[in-house]
Design a protein around this motif. Structure first.
Motif, mmCIF file in Angstrom:
data_model
loop_
_atom_site.group_PDB
_atom_site.id
_atom_site.type_symbol
_atom_site.label_atom_id
_atom_site.label_comp_id
_atom_site.label_asym_id
_atom_site.label_seq_id
_atom_site.Cartn_x
_atom_site.Cartn_y
_atom_site.Cartn_z
ATOM 1 N N MET A 86 0.801 -1.099 -0.066
ATOM 2 C CA MET A 86 -0.142 -0.098 -0.066
ATOM 3 C C MET A 86 0.888 1.378 -0.100
ATOM 4 S SD MET A 86 -3.176 1.093 2.493
ATOM 5 C CE MET A 86 -4.305 0.352 1.559
ATOM 6 N N MET A 87 2.036 1.214 0.839
ATOM 7 C CA MET A 87 2.916 2.466 0.725
ATOM 8 C C MET A 87 3.329 2.559 -0.774
ATOM 9 S SD MET A 87 4.845 2.047 4.406
ATOM 10 C CE MET A 87 5.864 3.441 4.263
ATOM 11 N N ALA A 88 3.817 1.491 -1.147
ATOM 12 C CA ALA A 88 4.314 1.696 -2.744
ATOM 13 C C ALA A 88 3.320 2.226 -3.547
ATOM 14 C CB ALA A 88 4.849 0.020 -3.112
ATOM 15 N N ALA A 89 2.092 1.569 -3.520
ATOM 16 C CA ALA A 89 1.024 2.242 -4.351
ATOM 17 C C ALA A 89 0.766 3.839 -3.963
ATOM 18 C CB ALA A 89 -0.243 1.598 -4.171
ATOM 19 N N VAL A 90 0.818 4.323 -2.981
ATOM 20 C CA VAL A 90 0.637 5.559 -2.503
ATOM 21 C C VAL A 90 2.073 6.572 -3.161
ATOM 22 C CG1 VAL A 90 0.704 7.193 -0.659
ATOM 23 C CG2 VAL A 90 -0.814 5.256 -0.359
ATOM 24 N N LEU A 91 3.132 6.080 -2.846
ATOM 25 C CA LEU A 91 4.162 6.648 -3.505
ATOM 26 C C LEU A 91 4.255 6.783 -4.926
ATOM 27 C CD1 LEU A 91 6.957 5.323 -0.820
ATOM 28 C CD2 LEU A 91 5.886 7.867 -0.949
ATOM 29 N N ARG A 92 4.114 5.458 -5.668
ATOM 30 C CA ARG A 92 4.059 5.417 -7.044
ATOM 31 C C ARG A 92 2.681 5.059 -7.617
ATOM 32 N NH1 ARG A 92 8.898 6.096 -9.761
ATOM 33 N NH2 ARG A 92 7.275 6.181 -11.419
ATOM 34 N N PRO A 93 1.782 5.527 -7.533
ATOM 35 C CA PRO A 93 0.567 5.011 -8.282
ATOM 36 C C PRO A 93 0.547 4.700 -9.664
ATOM 37 C CG PRO A 93 0.223 7.235 -7.457
ATOM 38 C CD PRO A 93 1.448 6.833 -6.807
ATOM 39 N N ASP A 94 1.688 5.517 -10.274
ATOM 40 C CA ASP A 94 1.442 5.279 -11.748
ATOM 41 C C ASP A 94 2.138 3.867 -12.052
ATOM 42 O OD1 ASP A 94 3.905 6.457 -10.255
ATOM 43 O OD2 ASP A 94 4.993 6.461 -12.201
ATOM 44 N N LEU A 95 2.943 3.376 -11.042
ATOM 45 C CA LEU A 95 3.597 2.071 -11.208
ATOM 46 C C LEU A 95 2.643 0.849 -11.166
ATOM 47 C CD1 LEU A 95 7.159 2.566 -10.024
ATOM 48 C CD2 LEU A 95 6.152 2.748 -12.400
ATOM 49 N N VAL A 96 1.513 1.055 -10.209
ATOM 50 C CA VAL A 96 0.763 0.026 -9.724
ATOM 51 C C VAL A 96 -0.626 -0.289 -10.611
ATOM 52 C CG1 VAL A 96 -0.396 -1.205 -7.772
ATOM 53 C CG2 VAL A 96 1.777 0.303 -7.391
ATOM 54 N N ARG A 97 -0.601 -1.162 -11.512
ATOM 55 C CA ARG A 97 -1.887 -1.347 -12.276
ATOM 56 C C ARG A 97 -3.160 -1.906 -11.561
ATOM 57 N NH1 ARG A 97 0.568 -3.929 -17.591
ATOM 58 N NH2 ARG A 97 2.267 -2.635 -17.940
ATOM 59 N N SER A 98 -2.756 -2.519 -10.469
ATOM 60 C CA SER A 98 -3.778 -2.923 -9.397
ATOM 61 C C SER A 98 -3.006 -3.525 -8.142
ATOM 62 C CB SER A 98 -4.674 -4.103 -10.275
ATOM 63 O OG SER A 98 -4.044 -5.483 -10.102
ATOM 64 N N LEU A 99 -3.852 -3.467 -7.132
ATOM 65 C CA LEU A 99 -3.386 -4.039 -5.730
ATOM 66 C C LEU A 99 -4.530 -5.006 -5.380
ATOM 67 C CD1 LEU A 99 -1.371 -3.686 -3.423
ATOM 68 C CD2 LEU A 99 -2.767 -1.838 -2.557
ATOM 69 N N HIS A 159 -1.722 5.683 4.088
ATOM 70 C CA HIS A 159 -2.740 6.634 3.671
ATOM 71 C C HIS A 159 -3.528 5.864 2.561
ATOM 72 C CE1 HIS A 159 -0.420 9.829 5.445
ATOM 73 N NE2 HIS A 159 0.551 9.306 4.911
ATOM 74 N N ILE A 160 -4.764 6.370 2.195
ATOM 75 C CA ILE A 160 -5.556 5.544 1.322
ATOM 76 C C ILE A 160 -5.009 5.943 -0.149
ATOM 77 C CG2 ILE A 160 -7.890 5.494 0.330
ATOM 78 C CD1 ILE A 160 -7.505 4.479 2.963
ATOM 79 N N ILE A 161 -4.982 4.941 -1.097
ATOM 80 C CA ILE A 161 -4.551 4.994 -2.241
ATOM 81 C C ILE A 161 -5.359 5.605 -3.467
ATOM 82 C CG2 ILE A 161 -3.415 3.577 -4.021
ATOM 83 C CD1 ILE A 161 -3.203 1.358 -2.165
ATOM 84 N N PRO A 162 -4.719 6.813 -3.985
ATOM 85 C CA PRO A 162 -5.764 7.247 -5.045
ATOM 86 C C PRO A 162 -5.545 6.617 -6.494
ATOM 87 C CG PRO A 162 -3.630 8.565 -4.437
ATOM 88 C CD PRO A 162 -3.729 7.560 -3.611
ATOM 89 N N GLY A 163 -6.553 6.448 -6.779
ATOM 90 C CA GLY A 163 -6.852 5.902 -8.378
ATOM 91 C C GLY A 163 -6.478 4.702 -8.597
ATOM 92 N N VAL A 164 -5.856 3.840 -7.481
ATOM 93 C CA VAL A 164 -5.246 2.283 -7.895
ATOM 94 C C VAL A 164 -6.481 1.351 -7.588
ATOM 95 C CG1 VAL A 164 -3.684 0.394 -7.050
ATOM 96 C CG2 VAL A 164 -3.028 3.169 -7.170
ATOM 97 N N PRO A 165 -6.898 0.409 -8.451
ATOM 98 C CA PRO A 165 -7.965 -0.515 -8.423
ATOM 99 C C PRO A 165 -7.385 -1.472 -7.299
ATOM 100 C CG PRO A 165 -7.427 -0.144 -10.621
ATOM 101 C CD PRO A 165 -6.288 0.643 -9.982
ATOM 102 N N THR A 166 -8.235 -1.636 -6.288
ATOM 103 C CA THR A 166 -7.634 -2.455 -5.096
ATOM 104 C C THR A 166 -8.864 -3.490 -4.661
ATOM 105 O OG1 THR A 166 -6.439 -0.573 -4.054
ATOM 106 C CG2 THR A 166 -7.119 -2.351 -2.711
ATOM 107 N N THR A 167 -8.264 -4.630 -4.385
ATOM 108 C CA THR A 167 -9.302 -5.852 -3.947
ATOM 109 C C THR A 167 -8.658 -6.345 -2.770
ATOM 110 O OG1 THR A 167 -9.724 -6.078 -6.461
ATOM 111 C CG2 THR A 167 -10.266 -7.976 -4.627
ATOM 112 N N VAL A 168 -9.637 -6.461 -1.874
ATOM 113 C CA VAL A 168 -9.131 -6.948 -0.484
ATOM 114 C C VAL A 168 -9.935 -8.376 -0.537
ATOM 115 C CG1 VAL A 168 -9.318 -6.920 1.919
ATOM 116 C CG2 VAL A 168 -9.347 -4.898 0.519
ATOM 117 N N ILE A 169 -8.973 -9.630 -0.100
ATOM 118 C CA ILE A 169 -9.534 -11.010 0.157
ATOM 119 C C ILE A 169 -9.436 -11.350 1.307
ATOM 120 C CG2 ILE A 169 -9.221 -13.140 -0.620
ATOM 121 C CD1 ILE A 169 -8.198 -12.299 -3.277
#
Length: 241
Positions: free
Chosen positions: A79-92, A169-179
């Motif tokens: 999640m921290m990586a997605a917050v810092l670089r949302p441009d790199l994370v296609r989905s989480l 922090h909450i991730i802006p704009g990254v498609p996220t699924t919680v299982i």
């Protein structure tokens, strides 16, 4: 054409490839990287938790971009990586995520945090075996994938910082699924919180490691394929004149 990258981030029960026994077969279709977080190594001495360093490990592994799948404590770095670089994370995709700094004031998280603090306070009074037994119970850790000596496992466990200390922090704009496995209020509490922020929550009733089941592994693969197709469609639309 290069393969789509998937970065897998482990929790406490194993690391690297050993932490993802049902995901090995994806390497034939995807460029899969199975990470080792800070202090998780078969040779180097265990180290204290370093949230920032773990996030950097994920970012570096993503290269030009890809999907991230994380389990338990590994969801923090993801999640921290997605917050810092949302441009790199296609989905989480986060499986039974221990993202407790987001839910610190809620009932199940508060109770869990008290238990963890009490265990750490008694740490010096306990043998490695006693400490590890209590720690594994609190963290729902299974030792099956990990064959390291008990002393090494206990040392690593003693060095873990509480998940409530992670700067999330909450991730802006990254498609996220919680299982989640639908078995423990702590993880359901985190999932429900993330659901209110726009994440998709799926309950796969199979305990703390749903990714190990055939159905859970298939679910993760389906989520990646769907997200990849959506990312490609979006890219195609952006490239049009």
């Amino acid at each position: 054409m290069s393969k789509t990258r998937i970065v897998f981030v482990h929790g406490m029960d194993g690391y690297g490839v050993a932490a993802w026994p049902a995901q090995h077969r994806l390497a034939g279709k995807y460029d899969c990287l199975f990470l080792k977080r800070t202090g998780f190594d078969a040779v180097e001495p265990p180290k204290p938790t370093d949230f920032a360093a773990d996030a950097r490990i994920v970012i570096d592994a993503l290269g030009a971009g890809g999907h991230v799948v994380a389990h338990a404590q590994g969801a923090i770095a993801a999640m921290m990586a997605a917050v810092l670089r949302p441009d790199l994370v296609r989905s989480l995709v986060v499986v039974e995520p221990l993202l407790l700094s987001l839910t610190a004031e809620l009932a199940a998280t508060a109770a869990h945090s008290t238990q963890v603090a009490n265990l750490q306070a008694r740490s010096k009074e306990l043998t490695d075996r006693q400490f590890l037994a209590e720690f594994n119970t609190l963290m729902a850790v299974t030792t099956a994938p990990n064959t390291e000596p008990l002393g090494r496992l206990a040392t690593r466990a003693r060095l873990q910082r509480p998940s409530t200390e992670a700067p999330l922090h909450i991730i802006p704009g990254v498609p996220t699924t919680v299982i989640t496995g639908g078995w423990e209020p702590l993880y359901e509490e985190v999932a429900q919180y993330l659901d209110t922020t726009g994440a998709r929550h799926i309950i796969h009733r199979s305990g703390h490691r749903p990714q190990d089941t055939a159905e859970g592994a298939a679910l993760i693969e389906e989520l990646i394929a769907t997200a990849e197709a959506a990312a490609e469609t979006g890219s195609a639309k952006t490239d049009r004149p």
